[in-house]
Design a protein around this motif. Structure first.
Motif, PDB file in Angstrom:
ATOM      1  N   VAL A   1       0.850  -1.190   0.000  1.00 36.60           N
ATOM      2  CA  VAL A   1       0.000   0.000   0.000  1.00 36.60           C
ATOM      3  C   VAL A   1       0.884   1.238   0.000  1.00 36.60           C
ATOM      4  CG1 VAL A   1      -1.916  -1.124   1.216  1.00 36.60           C
ATOM      5  CG2 VAL A   1      -0.150   0.078   2.531  1.00 36.60           C
ATOM      6  N   MET A   2       0.336   2.339  -0.515  1.00 36.36           N
ATOM      7  CA  MET A   2       0.997   3.633  -0.427  1.00 36.36           C
ATOM      8  C   MET A   2       0.105   4.558   0.382  1.00 36.36           C
ATOM      9  SD  MET A   2       2.456   6.159  -3.450  1.00 36.36           S
ATOM     10  CE  MET A   2       3.803   5.069  -3.878  1.00 36.36           C
ATOM     11  N   LEU A   3       0.638   5.085   1.463  1.00 32.01           N
ATOM     12  CA  LEU A   3      -0.150   5.908   2.372  1.00 32.01           C
ATOM     13  C   LEU A   3      -0.005   7.388   2.047  1.00 32.01           C
ATOM     14  CD1 LEU A   3       0.528   4.245   5.864  1.00 32.01           C
ATOM     15  CD2 LEU A   3      -1.301   3.750   4.221  1.00 32.01           C
ATOM     16  N   PHE A   4      -1.158   8.056   1.945  1.00 31.90           N
ATOM     17  CA  PHE A   4      -1.230   9.504   1.777  1.00 31.90           C
ATOM     18  C   PHE A   4      -1.989  10.067   2.971  1.00 31.90           C
ATOM     19  CE2 PHE A   4      -0.874   7.752  -2.463  1.00 31.90           C
ATOM     20  CZ  PHE A   4       0.049   8.584  -3.080  1.00 31.90           C
ATOM     21  N   GLY A   5      -1.589  11.251   3.429  1.00 30.46           N
ATOM     22  CA  GLY A   5      -2.217  11.821   4.609  1.00 30.46           C
ATOM     23  C   GLY A   5      -2.891  13.147   4.382  1.00 30.46           C
ATOM     24  N   ILE A   6      -3.999  13.351   5.074  1.00 31.97           N
ATOM     25  CA  ILE A   6      -4.655  14.659   5.143  1.00 31.97           C
ATOM     26  C   ILE A   6      -4.514  15.112   6.589  1.00 31.97           C
ATOM     27  CG2 ILE A   6      -6.811  15.941   4.961  1.00 31.97           C
ATOM     28  CD1 ILE A   6      -6.373  12.688   3.040  1.00 31.97           C
ATOM     29  N   PRO A   7      -3.698  16.138   6.849  1.00 32.16           N
ATOM     30  CA  PRO A   7      -3.375  16.508   8.227  1.00 32.16           C
ATOM     31  C   PRO A   7      -4.481  17.270   8.923  1.00 32.16           C
ATOM     32  CG  PRO A   7      -2.366  18.060   6.729  1.00 32.16           C
ATOM     33  CD  PRO A   7      -3.032  17.011   5.860  1.00 32.16           C
ATOM     34  N   GLU A   8      -4.367  17.378  10.240  1.00 33.48           N
ATOM     35  CA  GLU A   8      -5.364  18.104  11.020  1.00 33.48           C
ATOM     36  C   GLU A   8      -5.224  19.614  10.856  1.00 33.48           C
ATOM     37  OE1 GLU A   8      -2.859  17.990  15.245  1.00 33.48           O
ATOM     38  OE2 GLU A   8      -4.426  16.517  14.838  1.00 33.48           O
ATOM     39  N   SER A   9      -4.038  20.069  10.459  1.00 32.86           N
ATOM     40  CA  SER A   9      -3.829  21.499  10.229  1.00 32.86           C
ATOM     41  C   SER A   9      -2.707  21.687   9.219  1.00 32.86           C
ATOM     42  CB  SER A   9      -3.469  22.213  11.541  1.00 32.86           C
ATOM     43  OG  SER A   9      -2.246  21.716  12.062  1.00 32.86           O
ATOM     44  N   LYS A  10      -2.669  22.882   8.613  1.00 33.50           N
ATOM     45  CA  LYS A  10      -1.661  23.199   7.612  1.00 33.50           C
ATOM     46  C   LYS A  10      -1.013  24.535   7.952  1.00 33.50           C
ATOM     47  CE  LYS A  10      -4.258  20.832   3.947  1.00 33.50           C
ATOM     48  NZ  LYS A  10      -4.541  20.780   2.496  1.00 33.50           N
ATOM     49  N   ASN A  11       0.215  24.729   7.434  1.00 37.15           N
ATOM     50  CA  ASN A  11       0.858  26.034   7.575  1.00 37.15           C
ATOM     51  C   ASN A  11       1.728  26.308   6.356  1.00 37.15           C
ATOM     52  OD1 ASN A  11       3.343  24.666   8.014  1.00 37.15           O
ATOM     53  ND2 ASN A  11       2.988  24.623  10.225  1.00 37.15           N
ATOM     54  N   GLU A  12       2.446  27.399   6.384  1.00 39.61           N
ATOM     55  CA  GLU A  12       3.194  27.851   5.213  1.00 39.61           C
ATOM     56  C   GLU A  12       4.279  26.860   4.800  1.00 39.61           C
ATOM     57  OE1 GLU A  12       3.517  30.801   2.195  1.00 39.61           O
ATOM     58  OE2 GLU A  12       2.036  30.486   3.789  1.00 39.61           O
ATOM     59  N   ARG A  13       4.899  26.189   5.787  1.00 45.42           N
ATOM     60  CA  ARG A  13       6.007  25.276   5.487  1.00 45.42           C
ATOM     61  C   ARG A  13       5.602  23.811   5.514  1.00 45.42           C
ATOM     62  NH1 ARG A  13      11.041  27.538   5.701  1.00 45.42           N
ATOM     63  NH2 ARG A  13      12.066  25.670   6.504  1.00 45.42           N
ATOM     64  N   GLY A  14       4.376  23.525   5.933  1.00 51.27           N
ATOM     65  CA  GLY A  14       3.914  22.143   5.949  1.00 51.27           C
ATOM     66  C   GLY A  14       4.528  21.304   7.047  1.00 51.27           C
ATOM     67  N   SER A  15       4.699  21.874   8.224  1.00 51.72           N
ATOM     68  CA  SER A  15       5.454  21.202   9.291  1.00 51.72           C
ATOM     69  C   SER A  15       4.771  19.948   9.830  1.00 51.72           C
ATOM     70  CB  SER A  15       5.729  22.175  10.444  1.00 51.72           C
ATOM     71  OG  SER A  15       4.517  22.677  10.994  1.00 51.72           O
ATOM     72  N   ARG A  16       3.464  19.801   9.616  1.00 47.17           N
ATOM     73  CA  ARG A  16       2.818  18.562  10.069  1.00 47.17           C
ATOM     74  C   ARG A  16       3.281  17.358   9.252  1.00 47.17           C
ATOM     75  NH1 ARG A  16       1.381  17.947  14.795  1.00 47.17           N
ATOM     76  NH2 ARG A  16       0.062  16.214  14.131  1.00 47.17           N
ATOM     77  N   ALA A  17       3.944  17.604   8.149  1.00 46.01           N
ATOM     78  CA  ALA A  17       4.419  16.498   7.311  1.00 46.01           C
ATOM     79  C   ALA A  17       5.502  15.685   7.990  1.00 46.01           C
ATOM     80  CB  ALA A  17       4.936  17.028   5.974  1.00 46.01           C
ATOM     81  N   TRP A  18       6.276  16.297   8.877  1.00 44.06           N
ATOM     82  CA  TRP A  18       7.337  15.557   9.562  1.00 44.06           C
ATOM     83  C   TRP A  18       7.116  15.462  11.071  1.00 44.06           C
ATOM     84  CZ3 TRP A  18       8.255  20.301   7.140  1.00 44.06           C
ATOM     85  CH2 TRP A  18       8.581  21.376   7.960  1.00 44.06           C
ATOM     86  N   ALA A  19       5.914  15.778  11.518  1.00 38.34           N
ATOM     87  CA  ALA A  19       5.607  15.682  12.948  1.00 38.34           C
ATOM     88  C   ALA A  19       5.568  14.220  13.394  1.00 38.34           C
ATOM     89  CB  ALA A  19       4.258  16.344  13.235  1.00 38.34           C
ATOM     90  N   GLU A  20       6.099  13.955  14.563  1.00 38.81           N
ATOM     91  CA  GLU A  20       6.121  12.574  15.073  1.00 38.81           C
ATOM     92  C   GLU A  20       4.718  12.013  15.215  1.00 38.81           C
ATOM     93  OE1 GLU A  20       7.909  10.012  18.887  1.00 38.81           O
ATOM     94  OE2 GLU A  20       8.416  12.126  18.619  1.00 38.81           O
ATOM     95  N   ASP A  21       3.765  12.878  15.553  1.00 32.73           N
ATOM     96  CA  ASP A  21       2.371  12.439  15.704  1.00 32.73           C
ATOM     97  C   ASP A  21       1.538  12.793  14.468  1.00 32.73           C
ATOM     98  OD1 ASP A  21       2.374  15.182  16.056  1.00 32.73           O
ATOM     99  OD2 ASP A  21       0.956  15.176  17.728  1.00 32.73           O
ATOM    100  N   GLY A  22       2.189  12.956  13.328  1.00 33.80           N
ATOM    101  CA  GLY A  22       1.473  13.271  12.101  1.00 33.80           C
ATOM    102  C   GLY A  22       0.595  12.133  11.629  1.00 33.80           C
ATOM    103  N   VAL A  23      -0.272  12.423  10.674  1.00 31.12           N
ATOM    104  CA  VAL A  23      -1.266  11.444  10.240  1.00 31.12           C
ATOM    105  C   VAL A  23      -0.615  10.231   9.567  1.00 31.12           C
ATOM    106  CG1 VAL A  23      -1.676  12.771   8.111  1.00 31.12           C
ATOM    107  CG2 VAL A  23      -3.386  11.131   8.891  1.00 31.12           C
ATOM    108  N   VAL A  24       0.344  10.434   8.697  1.00 33.69           N
ATOM    109  CA  VAL A  24       0.993   9.301   8.039  1.00 33.69           C
ATOM    110  C   VAL A  24       1.862   8.541   9.031  1.00 33.69           C
ATOM    111  CG1 VAL A  24       2.742   8.670   6.316  1.00 33.69           C
ATOM    112  CG2 VAL A  24       0.897  10.232   5.708  1.00 33.69           C
ATOM    113  N   GLN A  25       2.529   9.257   9.915  1.00 31.13           N
ATOM    114  CA  GLN A  25       3.370   8.592  10.914  1.00 31.13           C
ATOM    115  C   GLN A  25       2.531   7.677  11.810  1.00 31.13           C
ATOM    116  OE1 GLN A  25       3.423  11.729  10.000  1.00 31.13           O
ATOM    117  NE2 GLN A  25       5.539  12.374   9.627  1.00 31.13           N
TER     118      GLN A  25
END
Length: 327
Positions: free
Chosen positions: A74-98
């Motif tokens: 499978v390939m996992l794609f995530g829709i995060p709980e919040s967004k910002n200018e740099r996309g910091s939720r993409a590498w958050a330890e508790d991020g959606v894909v993580q």
């Protein structure tokens, strides 16, 4: 007596299957899965019939549904709980894909590939950090070199969560080198990179952007994704990724770019992947709903053509349908 060639001899039942040159197996396919941190129930994707966004709590159940068909990756794609200018939720330890990756790898035997990009996580919907005043600029530009360490952070966070493979899709120059270095430095030298090595700025992505909530808020991606008019450029793009350490080479989209798939297969000694994208999926569904085409037959023929062109694996929204029909 002059002999007449009769290829039809080998088209009879019984021998036809024995001499078939190409096949589509469940183990050749990768099923995309969309995990949504903003919902607590499954949400149908209207432009992609049969697919849903699933909450994190449903990620394991969704992957188990895929596995039941015989598809193993499978390939996992995530829709995060919040967004910002740099996309910091993409590498958050508790991020959606993580979080989804941790749950899926702990509970199943699925081979988990994760999407490494920022477009789903940035407020502006672009695949990296924007240059100053990009909103007002006539030609929008993503800051390539400033984006690279962020992609490295995303990849490391996915590997730490248990991803079996990471798949950078942003078409940043040098992204494979940056990610390979970040993974190696973090102790994840065994995690392979599936690079979107030749990704075109295509009109066939529309339904995916609905699915992943990743459409640009303004502008487009023509300054960092490839021009559909260019074939030779793809060879240069792919060669750079090979030199930087890519383990698998992706062509996206698949059907309008079978010449590129064939070129990559012929020129590079790496496994080749192709993405049978959302628009390719949606148009067959739309025609089938009109009664103009047989959905399963055209889906199989489409993916068969991608394999015949040289792809070793195919990322496709038809994965479950084709795997189930294989039985």
């Amino acid at each position: 007596m002059e002999r007449i060639e009769r290829p039809r001899r080998l088209r009879k039942d019984g021998v036809r299957e024995l001499v078939s040159e190409t096949e589509v197996r469940a183990t050749d396919l990768v099923a995309p899965v969309f995990v949504d941190a903003t919902t607590d129930e499954r949400v149908p994707i209207e432009s992609m019939p049969g697919h849903e966004r699933v909450p994190v709590e449903e990620a394991v159940a969704r992957v188990e549904e895929v596995l039941e068909t015989g598809v193993e990756a499978v390939m996992l794609f995530g829709i995060p709980e919040s967004k910002n200018e740099r996309g910091s939720r993409a590498w958050a330890e508790d991020g959606v894909v993580q979080e989804a990756t941790r749950r899926v790898t702990e509970a199943t035997d699925a081979y988990v590939i994760t999407d490494v990009c920022l477009c789903e996580y940035t407020e502006h919907g672009h695949c990296g950090v924007l240059e100053p005043h990009a909103h007002e600029a006539a030609e929008l530009t993503v800051e390539n070199d400033e984006t690279l360490p962020l992609l490295g952070s995303v990849a490391v966070s996915h590997a730490k969560a248990g991803a079996d493979m990471v798949a950078p899709s942003g078409m940043m120059d040098g992204m494979v080198d940056a990610i390979r270095g970040a993974l190696d430095d973090a102790g994840h030298a065994d995690v392979p990179i599936l690079s979107y090595a030749a990704k075109y700025e295509s009109a066939f992505y529309g339904p995916f952007r609905d699915a992943a909530d990743g459409a640009p808020a303004f502008g487009d991606r023509r300054h960092y994704q490839m021009d559909p008019a260019n074939r030779r450029e793809a060879g240069r793009e792919v060669r750079l990724d090979v030199e930087e350490g890519a383990d698998v080479l992706m062509v996206k989209p698949a059907l309008p770019y079978l010449d590129i798939v064939a070129d990559v297969r012929r020129e590079f000694d790496r496994p080749v992947a192709a993405y049978n994208v959302s628009g390719e999926y949606a148009m067959l569904h739309a025609a089938a709903e009109k009664g103009w085409l047989d959905l399963e037959a055209t889906a199989r023929e489409s993916v068969l053509s991608i394999k015949r062109a040289g792809a070793d694996l195919v990322v496709t929204y038809f994965a479950e349908l084709l795997a189930e029909s294989e039985d």
